[in-house]
Design a protein around this motif. Structure first.
Motif, short mmCIF file in Angstrom:
data_model
loop_
_atom_site.label_atom_id
_atom_site.label_comp_id
_atom_site.label_asym_id
_atom_site.label_seq_id
_atom_site.Cartn_x
_atom_site.Cartn_y
_atom_site.Cartn_z
N HIS A 123 71.29 34.40 28.07
CA HIS A 123 70.01 34.31 27.67
C HIS A 123 69.77 34.36 26.26
O HIS A 123 69.06 35.08 25.61
CB HIS A 123 69.23 35.58 28.36
N PRO A 124 70.43 33.35 25.41
CA PRO A 124 70.15 33.21 23.89
C PRO A 124 69.08 33.19 23.44
O PRO A 124 68.62 33.94 22.52
CB PRO A 124 71.06 31.93 23.52
N ASP A 125 67.98 32.61 24.46
CA ASP A 125 66.51 32.62 23.71
C ASP A 125 65.81 33.88 23.65
O ASP A 125 65.17 34.16 22.70
CB ASP A 125 65.77 31.43 24.41
N LEU A 126 66.13 34.65 24.77
CA LEU A 126 65.48 36.15 24.79
C LEU A 126 65.92 36.84 23.70
O LEU A 126 65.36 37.63 23.31
CB LEU A 126 66.07 36.49 26.38
N VAL A 127 67.37 36.74 23.57
CA VAL A 127 67.90 37.71 22.42
C VAL A 127 67.32 37.23 20.96
O VAL A 127 66.97 38.23 20.28
CB VAL A 127 69.36 37.06 22.42
N ARG A 128 67.16 35.99 20.87
CA ARG A 128 66.34 35.66 19.73
C ARG A 128 64.96 36.04 19.52
O ARG A 128 64.60 36.53 18.40
CB ARG A 128 66.33 34.16 19.49
N GLU A 129 64.26 35.90 20.66
CA GLU A 129 62.91 36.15 20.62
C GLU A 129 62.44 37.68 20.45
O GLU A 129 61.66 38.08 19.59
CB GLU A 129 62.29 35.82 22.01
N LEU A 130 63.45 38.52 21.03
CA LEU A 130 63.24 39.88 21.27
C LEU A 130 63.82 40.65 19.71
O LEU A 130 63.69 41.65 19.50
CB LEU A 130 63.99 40.78 22.29
N GLY A 131 64.87 39.75 19.01
CA GLY A 131 65.32 40.02 17.85
C GLY A 131 66.48 41.14 18.01
O GLY A 131 66.56 42.11 17.36
N VAL A 132 67.25 41.08 19.18
CA VAL A 132 68.21 41.89 19.61
C VAL A 132 69.50 41.81 18.52
O VAL A 132 69.73 40.62 18.25
CB VAL A 132 68.68 41.75 20.98
N LEU A 133 69.97 42.75 18.00
CA LEU A 133 71.06 43.01 17.08
C LEU A 133 72.26 43.29 17.49
O LEU A 133 73.19 43.15 16.98
CB LEU A 133 70.67 43.46 15.76
N SER A 134 72.23 44.05 18.38
CA SER A 134 73.57 44.74 18.93
C SER A 134 73.34 44.75 20.51
O SER A 134 72.31 45.14 21.15
CB SER A 134 73.88 45.95 18.45
N THR A 135 74.45 45.01 21.26
CA THR A 135 74.54 45.30 22.76
C THR A 135 75.04 46.71 22.68
O THR A 135 75.91 47.00 21.98
CB THR A 135 75.39 44.46 23.38
N PRO A 136 74.74 47.48 23.72
CA PRO A 136 73.99 47.40 24.73
C PRO A 136 72.38 47.46 24.10
O PRO A 136 72.08 48.56 23.41
CB PRO A 136 73.94 48.21 25.71
N THR A 137 71.36 46.88 24.23
CA THR A 137 70.01 47.06 23.99
C THR A 137 69.18 47.03 25.29
O THR A 137 69.45 46.18 26.20
CB THR A 137 69.48 45.92 22.90
N THR A 138 68.44 48.14 25.80
CA THR A 138 67.96 48.48 26.91
C THR A 138 66.41 48.67 26.96
O THR A 138 66.08 49.32 26.05
CB THR A 138 68.43 49.75 27.61
N LEU A 139 65.90 47.59 27.49
CA LEU A 139 64.50 47.53 27.43
C LEU A 139 63.73 48.33 28.57
O LEU A 139 64.45 48.35 29.52
CB LEU A 139 64.00 46.07 27.51
N VAL A 140 62.75 49.06 28.29
CA VAL A 140 61.88 50.09 29.29
C VAL A 140 60.78 49.04 29.66
O VAL A 140 59.82 48.85 28.82
CB VAL A 140 61.61 51.32 28.89
N VAL A 141 60.66 48.43 30.72
CA VAL A 141 59.85 47.02 30.89
C VAL A 141 59.03 47.63 32.10
O VAL A 141 59.29 48.16 33.25
CB VAL A 141 60.37 45.82 31.44
N ASP A 142 57.55 47.55 31.71
CA ASP A 142 56.74 48.04 33.28
C ASP A 142 56.34 46.59 34.09
O ASP A 142 56.99 45.61 33.88
CB ASP A 142 55.30 48.35 32.75
N ARG A 143 55.70 47.01 35.30
CA ARG A 143 55.69 45.90 36.35
C ARG A 143 55.21 44.37 35.86
O ARG A 143 55.55 43.49 36.23
CB ARG A 143 54.41 46.28 37.35
N VAL A 144 54.20 44.41 34.85
CA VAL A 144 53.74 43.24 34.45
C VAL A 144 54.66 42.38 33.31
O VAL A 144 54.30 41.38 32.75
CB VAL A 144 52.40 43.50 34.01
N GLY A 145 55.72 43.09 33.01
CA GLY A 145 56.78 42.31 32.10
C GLY A 145 56.67 42.97 30.58
O GLY A 145 57.12 42.25 29.70
N ARG A 146 55.68 43.94 30.64
CA ARG A 146 55.57 44.42 28.88
C ARG A 146 56.74 45.44 28.55
O ARG A 146 56.94 46.19 29.40
CB ARG A 146 54.21 45.08 28.88
N VAL A 147 57.23 45.21 27.43
CA VAL A 147 58.44 46.02 27.10
C VAL A 147 57.83 47.26 26.37
O VAL A 147 56.87 47.18 25.35
CB VAL A 147 59.33 45.35 26.05
#
Lengths: 166, 142
Positions: B89-113
């Motif tokens: 998921h390289p696009d998602l990583v760029r879009e979210l600005g993830v710099l290191s792993t693990p990065t864990t997102l808490v996401v609700d039902r509608v996909g909002r982080v």
């Protein structure tokens, strides 16, 4: 999730690679000091037999050992298991050897490129590569820094790894 | 080169490395609010909140986080745990600005982080973050 004790689970003691990284850090500092103290040799043989180059060659060989044979078979690991681990008690967690093995590969690349450039006559190639490798090795030893966790995602972002975007 | 200068270079190198280590450690386990969106296909459709963990193949901390996330999701049926590989998921990583792993997102039902957890966090921190997300209305979280 499993009821078995951490020591019984597969994987390596994460303190092993950190112990190895601390030895590597010190040796890299020695390379930098020797490299700065000695002027760059005029011929290939002179550059190859400079103290800093000899030590860097040893480090390249050790990184290659860790990267190709796997971190679990690294000589520092054997020292850790026989001399250090018995005095520390059982580890609280176990680590997949893939991550430290990957870090050994990165170390091999950085020190290997530095050595090759040095032999080709590039000034400060040894010092610069040893300094870069030192930062990673020191962070691993002192802060349990996981190179795979940080570097991998940056390579993906740069488009060097992973599925290409459509 | 002057031995004193060499000693100075070595000391400076150790100092800079220590500084990097302190900064990286301060970031680890930190939680921050977020307002971005992710594709709901990545989420656990049954769960109210999904822990979406972005991992890389050679990452010890990702394994530790997988254990924590898995345990929480097993114990609480309103929480899901999904793990994706950043390589896929390289696009998602760029879009979210993830710099290191693990990065864990808490996401609700509608996909909002609702928030993101950087690095391997303690189970208590993750539970607290989930509680915060439940209490805070989605509009305020951003």
């Amino acid at each position: 999730m499993s009821a078995t004790s951490p020591a019984a689970r597969p994987g390596i003691d994460p303190r092993g690679p950190r112990f190895g990284a601390s030895i590597t850090s010190v040796l890299l500092l020695v390379v930098i000091a020797l490299g700065l103290a000695t002027p760059l040799g005029g011929t290939l043989v002179e550059r190859l037999t400079e103290p800093a180059a000899v030590l860097q060659t040893l480090l390249v060989a050790l990184f290659a050992w860790g990267a190709f044979a796997g971190i679990a078979r690294h000589p520092y690991g054997a020292v850790f298991r026989t001399l250090i681990a018995p005095r520390l008690g059982a580890p609280t967690e176990r680590e997949d050897p893939a991550a430290p093995t990957f870090a050994q590969g990165v170390g091999l690349l950085v020190t290997g490129v530095g050595l090759a450039l040095h032999l080709a006559g590039v000034p400060y190639a040894l010092v610069a590569s040893a300094a870069a490798a030192f930062v990673a090795a020191f962070l691993n030893a002192a802060f349990a820094y996981c190179l795979g966790c940080q570097l991998y995602v940056l390579l993906v972002r740069a488009g060097l790894l992973g599925r290409k975007t459509a | 080169m002057d031995p004193l200068l060499i000693a100075g270079v070595l000391i400076a190198l150790v100092a800079v490395s220590t500084l990097i280590g302190v900064v990286v450690r301060a970031r680890t386990g930190r939680v921050r609010a977020d307002g971005q969106h992710v594709d709901t296909a990545l989420l656990d459709a049954e769960a109210e909140l999904t822990l979406l963990q972005l991992s890389s193949p050679v990452c010890s901390a990702c394994v530790a986080m997988r254990r924590v996330g898995g345990q929480i999701a097993t114990a609480d049926e309103t929480v899901g745990h999904r793990e994706i590989d950043v390589t896929e998921h390289p696009d998602l990583v760029r879009e979210l600005g993830v710099l290191s792993t693990p990065t864990t997102l808490v996401v609700d039902r509608v996909g909002r982080v609702r928030s993101r957890i950087i690095g391997a966090a303690a189970a208590a921190t993750v539970r607290e973050t989930l509680e915060d997300a439940r209490r805070t209305p989605a509009g305020v979280a951003a």
